[in-house]
Structures are given as structure tokens and as C-alpha cells.
Design a protein around this motif. Structure first.
Motif, mmCIF file in Angstrom:
data_model
loop_
_atom_site.group_PDB
_atom_site.id
_atom_site.type_symbol
_atom_site.label_atom_id
_atom_site.label_comp_id
_atom_site.label_asym_id
_atom_site.label_seq_id
_atom_site.Cartn_x
_atom_site.Cartn_y
_atom_site.Cartn_z
ATOM 1 N N ARG A 39 -1.130 -2.362 -12.832
ATOM 2 C CA ARG A 39 -1.422 -0.868 -13.329
ATOM 3 C C ARG A 39 -2.157 -1.067 -12.297
ATOM 4 O O ARG A 39 -3.769 -1.881 -12.203
ATOM 5 C CB ARG A 39 -1.480 -1.130 -14.458
ATOM 6 C CG ARG A 39 -1.069 -0.958 -15.483
ATOM 7 C CD ARG A 39 -1.787 0.111 -17.079
ATOM 8 N NE ARG A 39 -1.921 1.236 -16.744
ATOM 9 C CZ ARG A 39 -1.936 1.758 -18.137
ATOM 10 N NH1 ARG A 39 -1.373 2.194 -18.589
ATOM 11 N NH2 ARG A 39 -2.110 3.534 -18.258
ATOM 12 N N ASN A 40 -2.272 -0.300 -11.379
ATOM 13 C CA ASN A 40 -3.784 0.022 -10.625
ATOM 14 C C ASN A 40 -4.059 1.806 -10.066
ATOM 15 O O ASN A 40 -3.197 2.618 -10.687
ATOM 16 C CB ASN A 40 -2.514 -0.291 -9.260
ATOM 17 C CG ASN A 40 -1.870 -0.009 -8.395
ATOM 18 O OD1 ASN A 40 -1.640 0.873 -8.236
ATOM 19 N ND2 ASN A 40 -1.566 -0.407 -7.437
ATOM 20 N N ALA A 41 -4.748 2.066 -9.400
ATOM 21 C CA ALA A 41 -4.790 3.180 -9.219
ATOM 22 C C ALA A 41 -3.680 4.060 -8.136
ATOM 23 O O ALA A 41 -3.711 3.816 -7.222
ATOM 24 C CB ALA A 41 -6.294 3.376 -7.606
ATOM 25 N N GLY A 42 -3.149 4.567 -8.783
ATOM 26 C CA GLY A 42 -2.303 5.442 -8.527
ATOM 27 C C GLY A 42 -0.814 5.160 -8.250
ATOM 28 O O GLY A 42 0.291 5.887 -7.995
ATOM 29 N N GLY A 43 -1.004 4.233 -8.745
ATOM 30 C CA GLY A 43 1.173 3.025 -9.290
ATOM 31 C C GLY A 43 1.465 2.549 -7.706
ATOM 32 O O GLY A 43 2.672 3.725 -7.611
#
Length: 207
Positions: free
Chosen positions: A73-77
């Protein structure tokens, strides 16, 4: 073939077979603790890329349990260098056979203009953000000559962004030929949909 998880067998042992029940439990625990050393893949042989947004119940919407998937998981996928690194490792060495991308509506990566984000970061460091070491722990994994503005780039259309992430993964030389599927999670309905398929619009408009 399904692999054991770390959980104890919930079925009670049959008379005369208690030792087998205990042995199964011991073996399952050993498999769970040493699955990498035993070359046991995650139970669904799945890699998931998703946004870090706290409203997305990834395991629930994909029908997953602990042990089923490698989830990034990260910012914005978004497909970043470390997503490629992680996906390549799990696909090439951990027997993963499928990738799913989950983006979502009302994403924070759509909430501000690129220049506003860059300005905020510059204010935080009180200087030029291009002089900031992004990854002091692993400098060899940094973004090189790429601009910070591109590094934090916002998203204009979540459906187009989701399709783009799928395309990036499908066409990357380090990613083998495996199924890559993208979905958009609607925070307003709590359900997944395919990119571009806006059911709410279709059923509310006269055909």
C-alpha cells in the motif's frame, strides 16, 4: 493445494486420533513460521497494490484472510520503483501468480494541485526539495534525476489512473506474464467496480 495457516485446527479431535490432531497443529505452525524457508507461497499466490487510504478494507473486498496475499500500500496505489521491486521479487521467487490493483474514489491524491503539494514540501524543508535525500537508508533505491514534482504527482481521473497502473505492471520487463486486474473501490458504496464502469450513473439515467 491449500497451505496451512498459523491457526489451530478448530475441529475437535476424534477419539483415538488426538495425536494426529496435535501433529497437524504442530506442522501447520511450523509451516507458518518457516514458509519462506520452505518455499511456501502466500495462500492465494497473490500480490495486491492498493492505496494506503484507511477506508479501503482490502482483505474484506477481496475475500482475503491473513496469509493469503502480499499486500503493498502506498499513497494513491501507484506503481513506483519499490512496487516493481516488491512485485518482481514475489512473482519471480515466491510463486505468486496474480496481481490485483485497487484504487478508490475520493482519493487524497486527487485533492490538491501538483504545484500546491510541491510548495508545501518546500515550505516543510525550508529550501529546494530537489536537494532532499529521499531515502537515506537505501540511497541506491532513490529516484535519481526525477523531479520531486513528478515523484508526488497527483491524480486527475481515478479510473484512468487505475487502468494506467495495470498497464505499467503488464508491460514492465521485470514482471512476468501473469493476470493483472484493476478495480476502483467506491468509498461511497463500499464496493469494487471495474475502471470506467459507473453503475450509479447508468441506472440513474434514462436510456
Amino acid at each position: 493445494m491449500a497451505h496451512h495457516t498459523h491457526e489451530h485446527n478448530s475441529e475437535p479431535p476424534e477419539a483415538g486420533h488426538v495425536h494426529e490432531w496435535v501433529d497437524d497443529s504442530v506442522d501447520a505452525r511450523d509451516d507458518w513460521a518457516r514458509r519462506r524457508r520452505k518455499d511456501i507461497p502466500n495462500d492465494k499466490q497473490l500480490f495486491v497494490l492498493a492505496c494506503m487510504d484507511e477506508r479501503i478494507p482490502i482483505e474484506e473486498v477481496l475475500g482475503l484472510e491473513l496469509g493469503d496475499a502480499h499486500i503493498f500500500r502506498n499513497a494513491g496505489g501507484k506503481v513506483t520503483d519499490d512496487v516493481i521491486r516488491s512485485a518482481a521479487l514475489t512473482l519471480q521467487f515466491f510463486d505468486t501468480e496474480e496481481i490485483i490493483v485497487v484504487n478508490h474514489t475520493d482519493c487524497g491524491m486527487m485533492s490538491a494541485a501538483d504545484e500546491d503539494i510541491v510548495g508545501g514540501l518546500e515550505a516543510a524543508v525550508e529550501g529546494d526539495i530537489d536537494d532532499v535525500d529521499l531515502d537515506p537508508a537505501l540511497p541506491e533505491l532513490n529516484i535519481g534525476d526525477a523531479s520531486i514534482a513528478e515523484w508526488v504527482r497527483m491524480t486527475d481521473n481515478i479510473d484512468e489512473a487505475c487502468a494506467a497502473q495495470v498497464s505499467y505492471l503488464e508491460n514492465h520487463p521485470l514482471i512476468p506474464d501473469v493476470p493483472v486486474t484493476g478495480y476502483v473501490y467506491e468509498v461511497e458504496s463500499g464496493h469494487l467496480r471495474r475502471p470506467g464502469e459507473h453503475i450509479g450513473e447508468e441506472i440513474s439515467e434514462r436510456v
